[in-house]
Design a protein around this motif. Structure first.
Motif, short mmCIF file in Angstrom:
data_model
loop_
_atom_site.label_atom_id
_atom_site.label_comp_id
_atom_site.label_asym_id
_atom_site.label_seq_id
_atom_site.Cartn_x
_atom_site.Cartn_y
_atom_site.Cartn_z
N GLU A 1 31.21 -4.73 1.48
CA GLU A 1 31.56 -5.32 1.34
C GLU A 1 32.47 -6.53 1.01
N ASP A 2 31.15 -7.10 2.00
CA ASP A 2 31.25 -8.56 1.78
C ASP A 2 30.41 -9.72 0.22
N ALA A 3 29.40 -7.97 0.24
CA ALA A 3 28.54 -8.68 -1.66
C ALA A 3 29.91 -8.82 -2.24
N VAL A 4 30.79 -8.02 -2.23
CA VAL A 4 31.48 -7.61 -3.40
C VAL A 4 33.01 -8.34 -3.35
N PHE A 5 33.32 -8.88 -2.28
CA PHE A 5 34.01 -10.26 -2.10
C PHE A 5 33.28 -11.45 -2.66
#
Length: 310
Positions: free
Chosen positions: A198-202
């Motif tokens: 989720e952090d990478a996508v963010f």
């Protein structure tokens, strides 16, 4: 074959700020603070170094000087014997503050070699970026230092690549520089090898948005500078920087850590907002921060014959 004895070149290289929040190891911005130096070709074996300004007490005066090492790297890459050198450097870019001082030294050396070898060896932009990246380790600081403006840098099978973009005229950079320093190696060591999906996508979304904000829509800079990949992990090593970033963002200013820190970069969407951010900083911190109200440098590093060159 060496450069003509007595040939002198003048080099000017801008400061840079890497990452810009979400664009970790990818985005960089050239700023209007400059290191300037002259380099003269002497008889092989001679080395004379004069340094003034930033880092005067700490910069080596021997072959380990980063500019000299970069010149040597460029000469070796084309199979030429490096001449002796007289290097006179005036450093303005703060050292150890996240404004690309080491990258600027590498760029300065590569450009000095290009100037000394002009007419004998041609260095393309691809060559310059490759040589600088080999010295610096990654291209996000050296690309804007070489080419100016906002740069996207990446690696592929052919080596380091870059794309230079024109920054919207409404973007007004402010760099807040503290008296303390931060080691880039220490800062990088605090980051985990893996992050949540989720952090990478963010960060992918914010990096894409940041390009739009920097080139077309400065009003989107607050959302576009959010980050989950590196700043939170580095906060423990520079709590003063973390507090200032959080305070500025809480008041609506697009503040991020400049490079590996500890300086803070504010990407204001106009001169008035930039002044307000600097005024706020002066009232909320316990230690002094120097406020540098800068322009985006659009030329990058330059090299030209110096006065009196052979």
């Amino acid at each position: 074959m060496t450069a003509a004895l007595g040939r002198r070149v003048a080099v000017r290289v801008p400061a840079t700020s890497a990452n810009l929040g979400p664009g970790f190891d990818t985005l960089g911005l050239a700023l209007s603070v400059y290191d300037e130096l002259t380099v003269e070709a002497l008889e092989p074996g001679r080395l004379e170094i004069e340094v003034s300004g930033e880092g005067t007490a700490d910069v080596p005066r021997d072959a380990s000087h980063l500019v000299v090492r970069a010149i040597a790297h460029a000469y070796a890459s084309v199979g030429r014997e490096m001449p002796g050198l007289r290097l006179v450097a005036h450093n303005v870019i703060p050292h150890g503050r996240g404004m690309g001082s080491s990258g600027a030294a590498v760029v300065a050396g590569i450009l000095a070699a290009q100037g000394l070898l002009e007419g004998e060896v041609d260095f393309s932009d691809v060559d310059l970026l490759r040589l600088a990246t080999e010295m610096e380790g990654h291209p996000d600081n050296v690309a804007p230092g070489l080419f100016g403006g906002l740069t996207i840098a990446w690696m592929d099978a052919e080596g380091p690549q870059h794309k230079q973009l024109i920054v919207h005229r409404g973007v007004s950079p402010l760099v807040l520089v503290p008296s303390f320093t931060m080691s880039t190696a220490v800062a990088r060591s605090l980051q985990p090898l893996q992050v949540p999906r989720e952090d990478a996508v963010f960060n992918v979304s914010r990096s894409a948005l940041l390009i739009a904000a920097m080139t077309q829509s400065p009003e989107l800079l607050m959302a576009a500078t959010e980050d989950k990949l590196h700043q939170n992990y580095r906060a423990q090593a520079m709590p003063e920087t973390d507090r200032l970033v959080r305070t500025l963002r809480a008041e609506g200013y697009a503040a991020v850590v400049s490079g590996a820190g500890p300086s803070v970069l504010v990407l204001a969407d106009g001169p008035g907002q930039r002044v307000a951010a600097a005024d706020l900083t002066a009232t909320v911190v316990d230690t002094p921060w120097q406020a540098l109200m800068l322009a985006v440098d659009v030329k990058g590093g330059t090299v030209k014959p110096a006065e009196g060159s052979a």
